[in-house]
Motif scaffolding. Structure first.
Motif, PDB file in Angstrom:
ATOM      1  N   ILE A  33       0.404   5.296   0.802  1.00  0.00           N
ATOM      2  CA  ILE A  33      -0.556   6.199   1.466  1.00  0.00           C
ATOM      3  C   ILE A  33      -0.062   7.636   1.316  1.00  0.00           C
ATOM      4  O   ILE A  33       1.141   7.900   1.475  1.00  0.00           O
ATOM      5  CB  ILE A  33      -0.681   5.889   2.974  1.00  0.00           C
ATOM      6  CG1 ILE A  33      -0.982   4.407   3.196  1.00  0.00           C
ATOM      7  CG2 ILE A  33      -1.733   6.773   3.644  1.00  0.00           C
ATOM      8  CD1 ILE A  33      -0.904   3.967   4.646  1.00  0.00           C
ATOM      9  N   ARG A  61       0.836  -1.214   0.000  1.00  0.00           N
ATOM     10  CA  ARG A  61       0.000   0.000   0.000  1.00  0.00           C
ATOM     11  C   ARG A  61       0.867   1.258   0.000  1.00  0.00           C
ATOM     12  O   ARG A  61       1.825   1.353   0.770  1.00  0.00           O
ATOM     13  CB  ARG A  61      -0.898  -0.001   1.238  1.00  0.00           C
ATOM     14  CG  ARG A  61      -1.607   1.323   1.499  1.00  0.00           C
ATOM     15  CD  ARG A  61      -2.559   1.241   2.681  1.00  0.00           C
ATOM     16  NE  ARG A  61      -3.647   0.327   2.397  1.00  0.00           N
ATOM     17  CZ  ARG A  61      -4.512  -0.120   3.316  1.00  0.00           C
ATOM     18  NH1 ARG A  61      -4.385   0.253   4.581  1.00  0.00           N
ATOM     19  NH2 ARG A  61      -5.481  -0.940   2.977  1.00  0.00           N
ATOM     20  N   ASN A  91       7.637   4.471   7.695  1.00  0.00           N
ATOM     21  CA  ASN A  91       7.273   5.875   7.906  1.00  0.00           C
ATOM     22  C   ASN A  91       8.510   6.758   7.851  1.00  0.00           C
ATOM     23  O   ASN A  91       9.549   6.404   8.408  1.00  0.00           O
ATOM     24  CB  ASN A  91       6.658   6.063   9.300  1.00  0.00           C
ATOM     25  CG  ASN A  91       5.173   5.761   9.331  1.00  0.00           C
ATOM     26  OD1 ASN A  91       4.545   5.650   8.298  1.00  0.00           O
ATOM     27  ND2 ASN A  91       4.625   5.628  10.518  1.00  0.00           N
ATOM     28  N   ARG A  97       2.446  13.686   3.643  1.00  0.00           N
ATOM     29  CA  ARG A  97       2.957  12.506   4.364  1.00  0.00           C
ATOM     30  C   ARG A  97       2.745  11.263   3.507  1.00  0.00           C
ATOM     31  O   ARG A  97       1.618  10.897   3.185  1.00  0.00           O
ATOM     32  CB  ARG A  97       2.220  12.364   5.694  1.00  0.00           C
ATOM     33  CG  ARG A  97       2.677  11.179   6.526  1.00  0.00           C
ATOM     34  CD  ARG A  97       1.834  11.086   7.792  1.00  0.00           C
ATOM     35  NE  ARG A  97       2.359  10.128   8.730  1.00  0.00           N
ATOM     36  CZ  ARG A  97       2.100   8.830   8.697  1.00  0.00           C
ATOM     37  NH1 ARG A  97       1.331   8.319   7.745  1.00  0.00           N
ATOM     38  NH2 ARG A  97       2.602   8.028   9.615  1.00  0.00           N
ATOM     39  N   LEU A 125       1.612   8.692  12.966  1.00  0.00           N
ATOM     40  CA  LEU A 125       1.038   7.449  13.483  1.00  0.00           C
ATOM     41  C   LEU A 125       0.954   7.539  15.006  1.00  0.00           C
ATOM     42  O   LEU A 125       1.907   7.938  15.665  1.00  0.00           O
ATOM     43  CB  LEU A 125       1.932   6.264  13.088  1.00  0.00           C
ATOM     44  CG  LEU A 125       1.533   4.916  13.668  1.00  0.00           C
ATOM     45  CD1 LEU A 125       0.190   4.443  13.107  1.00  0.00           C
ATOM     46  CD2 LEU A 125       2.614   3.866  13.400  1.00  0.00           C
ATOM     47  N   VAL A 177      -3.953   7.807  12.280  1.00  0.00           N
ATOM     48  CA  VAL A 177      -2.942   8.696  11.695  1.00  0.00           C
ATOM     49  C   VAL A 177      -3.428  10.139  11.784  1.00  0.00           C
ATOM     50  O   VAL A 177      -4.516  10.481  11.304  1.00  0.00           O
ATOM     51  CB  VAL A 177      -2.636   8.333  10.225  1.00  0.00           C
ATOM     52  CG1 VAL A 177      -1.607   9.279   9.643  1.00  0.00           C
ATOM     53  CG2 VAL A 177      -2.151   6.892  10.112  1.00  0.00           C
ATOM     54  N   VAL A 236       3.349   0.383   3.074  1.00  0.00           N
ATOM     55  CA  VAL A 236       3.056  -0.741   3.979  1.00  0.00           C
ATOM     56  C   VAL A 236       2.976  -2.037   3.174  1.00  0.00           C
ATOM     57  O   VAL A 236       2.527  -2.027   2.025  1.00  0.00           O
ATOM     58  CB  VAL A 236       1.677  -0.605   4.680  1.00  0.00           C
ATOM     59  CG1 VAL A 236       1.626  -1.434   5.971  1.00  0.00           C
ATOM     60  CG2 VAL A 236       1.279   0.816   4.945  1.00  0.00           C
ATOM     61  N   ARG A 268      -6.500   9.519   9.296  1.00  0.00           N
ATOM     62  CA  ARG A 268      -7.050   8.169   9.195  1.00  0.00           C
ATOM     63  C   ARG A 268      -7.593   7.791  10.560  1.00  0.00           C
ATOM     64  O   ARG A 268      -6.879   7.865  11.557  1.00  0.00           O
ATOM     65  CB  ARG A 268      -5.935   7.204   8.763  1.00  0.00           C
ATOM     66  CG  ARG A 268      -6.255   5.771   8.994  1.00  0.00           C
ATOM     67  CD  ARG A 268      -6.201   4.942   7.742  1.00  0.00           C
ATOM     68  NE  ARG A 268      -7.061   3.808   7.895  1.00  0.00           N
ATOM     69  CZ  ARG A 268      -6.762   2.588   7.515  1.00  0.00           C
ATOM     70  NH1 ARG A 268      -5.635   2.359   6.915  1.00  0.00           N
ATOM     71  NH2 ARG A 268      -7.615   1.609   7.686  1.00  0.00           N
ATOM     72  N   HIS A 301      -4.883   1.971  16.406  1.00  0.00           N
ATOM     73  CA  HIS A 301      -3.997   3.063  16.011  1.00  0.00           C
ATOM     74  C   HIS A 301      -4.723   3.982  15.037  1.00  0.00           C
ATOM     75  O   HIS A 301      -5.815   3.652  14.571  1.00  0.00           O
ATOM     76  CB  HIS A 301      -2.688   2.530  15.424  1.00  0.00           C
ATOM     77  CG  HIS A 301      -2.853   1.560  14.287  1.00  0.00           C
ATOM     78  ND1 HIS A 301      -3.269   0.248  14.459  1.00  0.00           N
ATOM     79  CD2 HIS A 301      -2.678   1.705  12.957  1.00  0.00           C
ATOM     80  CE1 HIS A 301      -3.327  -0.353  13.291  1.00  0.00           C
ATOM     81  NE2 HIS A 301      -2.984   0.490  12.347  1.00  0.00           N
ATOM     82  N   HIS A 328      -8.371   2.409  14.175  1.00  0.00           N
ATOM     83  CA  HIS A 328      -8.690   1.078  13.639  1.00  0.00           C
ATOM     84  C   HIS A 328      -7.673   0.073  14.135  1.00  0.00           C
ATOM     85  O   HIS A 328      -6.604   0.447  14.610  1.00  0.00           O
ATOM     86  CB  HIS A 328      -8.677   1.098  12.094  1.00  0.00           C
ATOM     87  CG  HIS A 328      -7.307   1.355  11.506  1.00  0.00           C
ATOM     88  ND1 HIS A 328      -6.744   2.612  11.466  1.00  0.00           N
ATOM     89  CD2 HIS A 328      -6.385   0.518  10.974  1.00  0.00           C
ATOM     90  CE1 HIS A 328      -5.538   2.536  10.912  1.00  0.00           C
ATOM     91  NE2 HIS A 328      -5.283   1.273  10.613  1.00  0.00           N
ATOM     92  N   LEU A 352       5.342  -1.708   8.196  1.00  0.00           N
ATOM     93  CA  LEU A 352       5.063  -0.311   7.843  1.00  0.00           C
ATOM     94  C   LEU A 352       6.342   0.513   7.811  1.00  0.00           C
ATOM     95  O   LEU A 352       7.217   0.342   8.666  1.00  0.00           O
ATOM     96  CB  LEU A 352       4.097   0.260   8.899  1.00  0.00           C
ATOM     97  CG  LEU A 352       3.875   1.760   8.963  1.00  0.00           C
ATOM     98  CD1 LEU A 352       3.145   2.263   7.715  1.00  0.00           C
ATOM     99  CD2 LEU A 352       3.063   2.125  10.221  1.00  0.00           C
ATOM    100  N   SER A 379       3.485   7.110   3.190  1.00  0.00           N
ATOM    101  CA  SER A 379       3.962   5.901   3.863  1.00  0.00           C
ATOM    102  C   SER A 379       3.774   4.707   2.939  1.00  0.00           C
ATOM    103  O   SER A 379       3.012   4.762   1.967  1.00  0.00           O
ATOM    104  CB  SER A 379       3.297   5.707   5.235  1.00  0.00           C
ATOM    105  OG  SER A 379       1.915   5.973   5.175  1.00  0.00           O
ATOM    106  N   ASP A 426      -5.649  -3.318  12.387  1.00  0.00           N
ATOM    107  CA  ASP A 426      -5.402  -3.795  11.024  1.00  0.00           C
ATOM    108  C   ASP A 426      -6.150  -5.113  10.799  1.00  0.00           C
ATOM    109  O   ASP A 426      -6.382  -5.880  11.728  1.00  0.00           O
ATOM    110  CB  ASP A 426      -3.899  -3.940  10.779  1.00  0.00           C
ATOM    111  CG  ASP A 426      -3.236  -2.574  10.570  1.00  0.00           C
ATOM    112  OD1 ASP A 426      -3.973  -1.572  10.424  1.00  0.00           O
ATOM    113  OD2 ASP A 426      -1.998  -2.510  10.562  1.00  0.00           O
ATOM    114  N   PHE A 467       0.999  -5.648   3.931  1.00  0.00           N
ATOM    115  CA  PHE A 467       0.103  -6.353   4.853  1.00  0.00           C
ATOM    116  C   PHE A 467       0.137  -7.847   4.555  1.00  0.00           C
ATOM    117  O   PHE A 467      -0.230  -8.264   3.444  1.00  0.00           O
ATOM    118  CB  PHE A 467      -1.344  -5.866   4.673  1.00  0.00           C
ATOM    119  CG  PHE A 467      -1.555  -4.429   5.073  1.00  0.00           C
ATOM    120  CD1 PHE A 467      -1.742  -4.079   6.407  1.00  0.00           C
ATOM    121  CD2 PHE A 467      -1.556  -3.419   4.129  1.00  0.00           C
ATOM    122  CE1 PHE A 467      -1.944  -2.757   6.782  1.00  0.00           C
ATOM    123  CE2 PHE A 467      -1.756  -2.087   4.487  1.00  0.00           C
ATOM    124  CZ  PHE A 467      -1.941  -1.761   5.817  1.00  0.00           C
TER     125      PHE A 467
END
Ligand SMILES: O=C(O)CCC(=O)C(=O)O
Ligand SMILES: [Fe+2]
Length: 349
Positions: free
Chosen positions: A186, A184, A213, A273, A218, A261, A277, A199, A259, A202, A211, A275, A204, A279
């Motif tokens: 972002i 992903r 950064n 920003r 975050l 954002v 990721v 964000r 967590h 939530h 991830l 990022s 994951d 998953f």
């Protein structure tokens, strides 16, 4: 492209310390490091990972992410996820809710299926815009392959520590089964209004998130409190966290933490920003029920919890799709729609 030079993360903002786990030591089977990893995964469920050997692939992904996000909106929308619960493709700015009240998010993301990266030029799930196609074999697939290797090694450690028979978790994350595994990109816009959440909170959806950064933003909710704290990015260090699938399979022994954002703090807020990721998620057909028959540790944990807490009766594919679909603003028909998008943070499934 060189890493852009950003203002430092401000030193007057409280941050939450995380264990720094050395991937090389884990790979070598170092018992002390394995113990530290276990402590991280069973407490907050977040840790830094250094020496993961994916640094060059991650830098190349940041460059590709910047290119993809700078495509015109109508081009990105041609590759939209849609609103039916599919997670591969483009999610536009503001299309999800961040809370039941109807507030919208302030981020966009672009998701590439592991299956498409590996099968390219054959299409498994969907097609992608030209910059992704051009980099699929040189940038995306190497990042995905290394990320799978890193995350699956950690899963093998958890398998042993949970007292599961060999490969119980590994075979549920088989690289050959179609799954929700994805990379992903972002992007959060610069200079968002003060107090805006980019964000919403939530957990994951999957098993393990890997991830990367460069800017702050975050935050983790400290378990059992109402306190949010920033996780400060450290160059070259990934941030790993446990997701719902491992939380459920392990009967809650592994912790999937809430967590969110926020815009980057201090002068960093003047920058977009980005990022990246990866998953790791179970195969689509894997049933998300605690593995109580296979591990006495898991059984003991489930026995202490409220009945049914770790028996979802749904597959990883169904779980993932439900959560994606009911975060979408357009799918909010009544108050139950927000609840339908919840995972283990909502305790309603
Ligand atoms: O961008 C980040 O730092 C976190 C993103 C995240 O939590 C997610 O995509 O699930
Ligand atoms: Fe997340």
């Amino acid at each position: 492209m060189p890493v852009p030079s950003y203002p430092p993360f401000p030193d007057n903002v409280p941050t939450h310390p995380l264990f720094i786990i050395d991937h090389e030591l884990i790979k070598a089977g170092d018992p002390k490091e394995i113990e530290r990893l276990w402590e991280a995964a069973t407490s907050l469920g977040f840790w830094y990972l250094k020496n993961h050997g994916t640094e060059n692939e991650v830098d190349a992904m940041f460059d590709l992410g910047a290119k993809v996000m700078s495509l015109p909106l109508d081009e990105k929308m041609k590759f939209s996820q849609g609103d039916g619960g599919k997670s591969f493709g483009y999610k536009s700015l503001g299309s999800n809710l961040i809370e039941a009240s109807g507030l919208r998010d302030a981020y966009e993301d672009f998701n590439i299926a592991k299956d498409d990266a590996v099968s390219y030029p054959s299409v498994t799930h969907r097609t992608y815009p030209t910059p992704i196609n051009d980099a699929m074999q040189s940038v995306v697939a190497p990042f995905v392959r290394k990320s799978v290797e890193v995350t699956k090694m950690l899963i093998d450690v958890f398998n042993d520590k949970l007292g599961l028979p060999a490969d119980e978790l590994g075979r549920r994350h088989s690289i050959t089964e179609v799954s929700g595994n994805q990379a992903r990109f972002i992007r959060v816009p610069s200079n968002l209004p003060l107090g805006k959440t980019a964000r919403g909170h939530h957990t994951d959806f999957g098993s393990l998130s890997f991830l990367h950064n460069r800017l702050g933003g975050l935050q983790v909710l400290l378990p059992g409190t109402e306190t949010w704290q920033y996780i400060k990015p450290i160059p070259g260090h990934a941030i790993c966290n446990i997701g719902d699938a491992l939380h459920i399979l392990s009967g809650g022994v592994l912790h999937s933490n809430i967590h969110r954002v926020l815009p980057p703090p201090g002068d960093q807020a003047n920058f977009e920003r980005h990022s990246v990721v990866f998953f790791l998620r179970p195969g689509n057909s894997v049933l998300l029920n605690a593995l109580t028959e296979e591990s006495s540790l898991i059984k003991a944990s489930v026995d202490r919890a409220e009945p049914g807490r770790f028996t979802t009766g749904t597959t990883a594919g169904e779980w993932h799709s439900r959560r994606v679909k009911y975060r979408r603003a357009i799918n909010q028909k009544d108050p139950q729609s927000w609840v339908a998008g919840q995972g283990t943070e909502g305790k309603i499934y």
